[in-house]
Enzyme design. Structure first.
Site, PDB file in Angstrom:
ATOM      1  N   GLU A 229       0.846  -1.193   0.000  1.00  0.00           N
ATOM      2  CA  GLU A 229       0.000   0.000   0.000  1.00  0.00           C
ATOM      3  C   GLU A 229       0.885   1.248   0.000  1.00  0.00           C
ATOM      4  O   GLU A 229       0.703   2.143  -0.817  1.00  0.00           O
ATOM      5  CB  GLU A 229      -0.939   0.005   1.215  1.00  0.00           C
ATOM      6  CG  GLU A 229      -1.826   1.246   1.247  1.00  0.00           C
ATOM      7  CD  GLU A 229      -2.887   1.227   2.335  1.00  0.00           C
ATOM      8  OE1 GLU A 229      -3.263   0.135   2.794  1.00  0.00           O
ATOM      9  OE2 GLU A 229      -3.342   2.325   2.719  1.00  0.00           O
ATOM     10  N   ARG A 307      -7.586   2.477  13.355  1.00  0.00           N
ATOM     11  CA  ARG A 307      -8.507   1.364  13.108  1.00  0.00           C
ATOM     12  C   ARG A 307      -8.548   0.399  14.300  1.00  0.00           C
ATOM     13  O   ARG A 307      -9.549  -0.263  14.545  1.00  0.00           O
ATOM     14  CB  ARG A 307      -8.173   0.631  11.803  1.00  0.00           C
ATOM     15  CG  ARG A 307      -9.314  -0.251  11.312  1.00  0.00           C
ATOM     16  CD  ARG A 307      -9.045  -0.872   9.945  1.00  0.00           C
ATOM     17  NE  ARG A 307      -9.546  -0.092   8.826  1.00  0.00           N
ATOM     18  CZ  ARG A 307     -10.805  -0.081   8.393  1.00  0.00           C
ATOM     19  NH1 ARG A 307     -11.726  -0.819   8.994  1.00  0.00           N
ATOM     20  NH2 ARG A 307     -11.158   0.642   7.354  1.00  0.00           N
ATOM     21  N   GLU A 709     -10.871  -8.218   3.847  1.00  0.00           N
ATOM     22  CA  GLU A 709     -10.215  -8.304   5.148  1.00  0.00           C
ATOM     23  C   GLU A 709     -11.030  -8.984   6.257  1.00  0.00           C
ATOM     24  O   GLU A 709     -10.458  -9.737   7.058  1.00  0.00           O
ATOM     25  CB  GLU A 709      -9.843  -6.899   5.634  1.00  0.00           C
ATOM     26  CG  GLU A 709      -8.786  -6.221   4.806  1.00  0.00           C
ATOM     27  CD  GLU A 709      -8.697  -4.739   5.137  1.00  0.00           C
ATOM     28  OE1 GLU A 709      -9.605  -3.986   4.736  1.00  0.00           O
ATOM     29  OE2 GLU A 709      -7.729  -4.346   5.791  1.00  0.00           O
TER      30      GLU A 709
HETATM   31  N1  MTE Z   1      -6.396 -11.432  -1.727  1.00  0.00           N
HETATM   32  C1  MTE Z   1      -5.341 -11.817  -2.452  1.00  0.00           C
HETATM   33  N2  MTE Z   1      -5.415 -12.947  -3.157  1.00  0.00           N
HETATM   34  N3  MTE Z   1      -4.189 -11.077  -2.477  1.00  0.00           N
HETATM   35  C2  MTE Z   1      -4.060  -9.923  -1.740  1.00  0.00           C
HETATM   36  O1  MTE Z   1      -3.016  -9.268  -1.778  1.00  0.00           O
HETATM   37  N4  MTE Z   1      -5.146  -8.376  -0.146  1.00  0.00           N
HETATM   38  C3  MTE Z   1      -6.154  -8.233   0.908  1.00  0.00           C
HETATM   39  C4  MTE Z   1      -7.528  -8.655   0.371  1.00  0.00           C
HETATM   40  N5  MTE Z   1      -7.453  -9.916  -0.304  1.00  0.00           N
HETATM   41  C5  MTE Z   1      -5.175  -9.510  -0.936  1.00  0.00           C
HETATM   42  C6  MTE Z   1      -6.350 -10.301  -0.990  1.00  0.00           C
HETATM   43  C7  MTE Z   1      -6.258  -6.896   1.437  1.00  0.00           C
HETATM   44  S1  MTE Z   1      -5.166  -6.416   2.617  1.00  0.00           S
HETATM   45  C8  MTE Z   1      -7.241  -6.035   1.057  1.00  0.00           C
HETATM   46  S2  MTE Z   1      -7.402  -4.509   1.758  1.00  0.00           S
HETATM   47  C9  MTE Z   1      -8.198  -6.388   0.010  1.00  0.00           C
HETATM   48  O2  MTE Z   1      -7.950  -7.668  -0.539  1.00  0.00           O
HETATM   49  C10 MTE Z   1      -8.110  -5.309  -1.069  1.00  0.00           C
HETATM   50  O3  MTE Z   1      -8.871  -5.603  -2.178  1.00  0.00           O
HETATM   51  P1  MTE Z   1     -10.427  -5.220  -2.275  1.00  0.00           P
HETATM   52  O4  MTE Z   1     -10.536  -3.836  -1.729  1.00  0.00           O
HETATM   53  O5  MTE Z   1     -10.683  -5.361  -3.700  1.00  0.00           O
HETATM   54  O6  MTE Z   1     -11.126  -6.196  -1.407  1.00  0.00           O
HETATM   55  N1  HPA Z   2      -7.615   0.771   5.641  1.00  0.00           N
HETATM   56  C1  HPA Z   2      -6.627   0.397   4.811  1.00  0.00           C
HETATM   57  N2  HPA Z   2      -5.743   1.198   4.332  1.00  0.00           N
HETATM   58  C2  HPA Z   2      -5.817   2.477   4.686  1.00  0.00           C
HETATM   59  C3  HPA Z   2      -6.807   2.929   5.542  1.00  0.00           C
HETATM   60  C4  HPA Z   2      -7.765   2.037   6.035  1.00  0.00           C
HETATM   61  O1  HPA Z   2      -8.672   2.371   6.802  1.00  0.00           O
HETATM   62  N3  HPA Z   2      -6.607   4.238   5.711  1.00  0.00           N
HETATM   63  C5  HPA Z   2      -5.516   4.542   4.991  1.00  0.00           C
HETATM   64  N4  HPA Z   2      -5.036   3.493   4.369  1.00  0.00           N
HETATM   65 MO1  MOS Z   3      -5.394  -3.930   2.976  1.00  0.00          MO
HETATM   66  S1  MOS Z   3      -4.345  -3.994   4.720  1.00  0.00           S
HETATM   67  O1  MOS Z   3      -6.238  -2.444   3.436  1.00  0.00           O
HETATM   68  O2  MOS Z   3      -4.205  -3.432   1.877  1.00  0.00           O
END
Ligand code: MTE
Ligand code: HPA
Ligand code: MOS
Length: 753
Positions: A229, A307, A709
């Protein structure tokens, strides 16, 4: 269209999918290698690059002195140099960038760099840092009611300490970037980042030029899990720096050892709690102090800390709450986002508090959990009024569907009959807020082109990292236009097509980008319908699309999608659209620590059973049964994959993944031989995930709730299931809350006097 398959599955299985390291590079592409601090803390007295620079094939070694702009990559707080200047703050901190004609030459050069560091005291623990007043920023406190008064009224009050360890992201694809010089001082960077705009901004600052000169392109990530990120930025910035100054393409891919040593992980937390209950088991007061091990710079720590406070009471309503989080500065790599983003650390503490209370009072943990679940219109510590709550619904559904009573009784019977093996059971409810906690980040854009042959190109700010967001985007476009998925292409994520993006994070990517995309597709569709209505001489309201064909009042017409698009082109109708979406209703006032920060919450309940081998201290999970709140899932296969993946990662964090640094700040768990992550045998064969029956939520894309998550936190139940099995074997075991619960710790606990 529920069964649309992950569009990456064929490419992945055949090895055809492209990652940064698969790009066909330009001639004369140079290799970058980072030279990092060998010491955790000290003054850099001398850096001798002469021997390294003298090797044939070494083009240049860059230090902070070469940076034309600002030597600063801190996102929230400007406290992190790209390349160390006079002081080193952690082992692995980048000090120089070696650029050479090959990797092996760069490696040889790295071994010849000489450094003199005058060592300063090293801090590795959070409370240790707090005792020395080493903080990243000022602490934050959320409060509701009055805990001091409430504790006086409690029939039971308990206190204890809690520790949760860090966690290595271990994305399959390590960090990396490839920068190419373009015309007039512009640079194109392909980066493995969750935050393309973050990278673009970071590079512009380092180079001291405008963002318009930097194009960042992301094909896909081999996993991010939060680790990319913010922490993809330095590597992209380093390649861009070298490319800018040398006018040559430069590639930098960290090898696994460098990646493990140089990058931050999930934050370890040391915490204290105080919980107060009435004799009816109502929790009426809860206090917690969270000491977050932030590492040597802020990175995302303040947001992660926030958070933690938002999730400090998990799925429970507590009338009087006071929670404080301290971001503690240590000499470890800056810790960063990791799936759950501080939420899991907060939730583990209240679950520990409940387990402690139950054990001391002599009731089951589930009795306390169930008594305190969030109900409709409860107001949480941060001021959000909870509506469309599913805490009780998911809890009760789990108990009923999985017959909890029977499971618990079977375990009791087993434990009375068996001496060397003991079983344990736990229930883990979750409640996770969806939206970036920082309100201004909750927006996204999408760009759609319908080409004149009827095929479609889709660009959004979403980054594909295995969570299948591209498939979800494709599904939205296919559904809206009523065309086949193979007519749509998901473009790379690119800052010149979709600008000013928030990172792909907070589980909100599909909601934010999907809603923008839906708007863009709908706008084009409306224009096409106007053309169709004119052509077919009917009213526009009578027109609909199905299966690549135009229907009038549900009757198939003579006009196909393809012809309609061609005609619209002749009629000079705009076939492209750019749309913007910003989550409505959300707000948060940091001066009062009150507001309505989340679009909605995701709920669920897991029941986990385990068998502990009391001779060895090893354990297996017999079954994991989950009722999960998907809302109305738009893609059941993908969403189930996210639940199972997150669950495995949560169980890994709670039971086996053990980050270890020595007192000198060296990472001991620096390879896959010393860091164990879960495999297919680590989680139960018997996993059952049943969707909670609900109406879904309008704030979620197509009412399909965010899923990335929240399910990680079901893994917390694994800790308590094992703990219950230990208690069954060793009645004199005093509960300890120190995760992960490794077999080693289990063994010690089984024989603790
Ligand atoms: N799933 C896979 N296969 N690979 C990833 O890196 N990241 C996770 C989750 N699922 C991840 C994953 C994290 S930390 C987040 S915040 C969400 O996917 C982000 O994607 P989304 O916002 O599309 O759910
Ligand atoms: N979640 C994940 N990533 C972030 C957030 C959050 O709430 N705020 C800033 N980066
Ligand atoms: Mo997920 S920890 O918000 O990339």
């Amino acid at each position: 269209m529920n069964s649309i398959k992950n569009i990456d599955s064929f490419g992945h299985v055949r090895g055809e999918s492209l990652f940064v390291d698969d790009i066909i590079v330009q001639q004369n592409t140079l290799c970058g290698l980072v030279y990092d601090s060998p010491k955790a803390h000290g003054i850099i007295k001398n850096l001798d690059l002469s021997k390294a620079a003298a090797i044939e094939g070494v083009i240049k070694i860059f230090t902070y002195k070469d940076i034309p702009g600002e030597n600063q990559i801190g996102g929230i707080i400007p406290d992190e140099p790209l390349l160390a200047e006079n002081e080193a703050h952690f082992v692995g901190q980048p000090i120089a960038l070696i650029v050479a004609t090959s990797d092996s030459i760069a490696k040889k050069a790295r071994a010849l760099i000489e450094i003199k560091i005058e060592e300063l005291p090293i801090i590795t623990g959070a409370k240790e840092a707090a005792s020395k007043k080493q903080f990243i920023n000022t602490p934050r406190t959320f409060s509701l009611g009055n805990t001091d008064n409430a504790f006086i009224e409690c029939d039971y009050v308990f206190e204890d300490e809690v520790f949760t360890n860090g966690q290595e992201h271990l994305y399959l694809e390590t960090q990396g970037a490839y920068a190419v010089p373009m015309e007039n001082g512009s640079i194109k960077v392909t980066s493995s980042t969750q935050g393309p705009t973050q990278v673009q901004k970071g590079i512009a600052k380092i180079l001291g030029i405008g963002m318009h000169r930097i194009e960042v392109d992301v094909i896909r990530l081999g996993g991010g899990f939060g680790g990319k990120e913010d922490q993809a930025t330095p590597w992209a910035a380093l390649t861009a720096l070298a490319t800018y100054l040398l006018k040559k393409p430069v590639k930098l891919i960290l090898n696994r050892h460098d990646d493990l040593r140089m990058t931050g992980k999930r934050h370890p937390y040391e915490s204290n709690f105080k919980i107060g209950l009435t004799k009816e088991l109502k929790i009426i007061a809860f206090e917690a102090d969270f000491y977050q091990n932030s590492g040597a710079a802020a990175d995302l720590s303040p947001a992660v800390a926030e958070r933690t406070l938002f999730h400090a009471t998990n799925s429970y309503f507590v009338k009087n709450v006071k929670t404080t989080v301290y971001s503690c500065k240590t000499n470890l790599p800056p810790n960063t986002a990791f799936r759950g983003f501080g939420g899991p650390q907060g939730m583990f503490v209240i679950e520990a508090a409940i387990a402690k209370a139950a054990s001391e009072i002599g009731v089951t943990t589930t009795q306390i959990q169930e008594t305190n679940l969030i109900q409709e219109n409860d107001e949480l510590a941060y001021g959000q009024l909870m509506t469309q709550t599913e805490a009780i619904n998911s809890w009760q559904s789990a108990f009923k569907k999985f017959n909890y009573k029977k499971l618990a009784t079977e375990i009791e019977v087993f434990n009375t009959k068996n001496k060397n093996f003991k079983k344990g059971i736990s229930v883990m409810p979750i409640c996770f807020g969806i939206s970036f906690t920082n309100t201004p980040m909750n927006h996204a854009r999408a760009l759609v082109h319908v080409y004149q042959d009827g095929t479609v190109g889709v660009s959004t700010g979403a980054v594909e990292m295995g969570q299948s967001v591209n498939t979800k985007m494709l599904q939205i476009a296919a559904q809206t236009f009523a065309i086949q998925p193979d007519k749509i292409k998901l473009e790379t994520t690119n800052t010149t097509r979709v600008a000013n993006t928030s990172p792909t994070a907070a589980s909100s990517t599909a909601d934010l980008n999907g809603k923008a995309l839906l708007k863009a597709c709908s706008a084009i569709l409306e224009r096409l319908k106007t053309v169709a209505a004119q052509e077919l001489k009917v009213r526009q309201e009578e027109v609909s699309l199905q299966n690549e064909w135009i229907y009038v009042n549900s009757k198939k017409s003579s006009l196909s999608w393809k012809e309609l698009v061609a005609n619209a082109m002749l009629a000079r109708v705009a076939l492209s659209e750019k749309s913007h979406y910003a989550t409505p209703k959300i707000h948060f006032d940091k001066t009062k620590e009150k507001g309505h920060p989340f679009a909605y919450h995701v709920y669920g309940t897991a029941i986990i059973t385990t068998t502990v081998d009391c001779t060895r201290g090893t354990y297996i999970f017999d079954s994991i049964k989950i009722i999960h709140d998907y809302g109305k899932s738009m893609n059941k296969g993908i969403d189930l994959g996210q639940v199972e993946g997150a669950l495995a990662q949560g169980i890994g964090w709670m039971t086996m993944e053990e980050i270890a640094y020595d007192k000198k700040g060296n990472l001991l768990s620096n390879a896959l031989s010393t860091y164990k992550i879960p495999d297919i045998f680590s989680i139960a064969e018997n996993i059952e995930v049943i969707p909670l029956e609900t109406e879904g939520n309008e704030m979620a894309i197509l009412k399909s709730k965010a899923v990335g998550e929240p399910p990680l936190m079901y893994g917390i139940g694994a800790y308590f299931a094992i703990q219950n099995a230990i208690k069954a074997y060793n009645p004199s075991y005093k509960l300890k809350f120190h995760a992960p619960m490794t077999p080693e710790k289990v063994l010690m606990s089984l024989y603790q006097k």
